[in-house]
Scaffold this active site. Sequence first.
Site: not given
Length: 131
Positions: A15-18, A20
């Site tokens: 995932t990314d920092s969000g 997602v």
Amino acid sequence: MKEHRLDKRVYYHDTDSGGVVYYANYLKHLEEGRTEFLRVLGIDTSEYAKNGILFPVVHIEADYKAPARYGETLSVYTSVEKVGNASVRFIQQVRRSDTLLLDAKIVWACVDIRMKAKPVPAEIRKKLTEW
């Protein structure tokens, strides 16, 4: 069209920092889906590589439809659309239950160690077309 299914969990590193799934990480999931599909068919590309036959991905089309998030379980579906003389075109999808997240077409080339096109070996062609 018959499909192979590989179930996967989304981990934090996907995932990314969000939270997602980062778009490029879908390529790893697609690779794992193709690898497991081939394993079911008894095709071990590492054995072919030892004999100088390689299968690089030479083309990818990917349409992102919906996000996947940390902790979810996804399914990677793989099928063969076409076996050409020196290439194979796969259709792959990533789904969460009935929700389509990613729709992709991947093309493999069959090449020698100098990256020159070679015919897809007959035993691979047979397994992929009979699937």
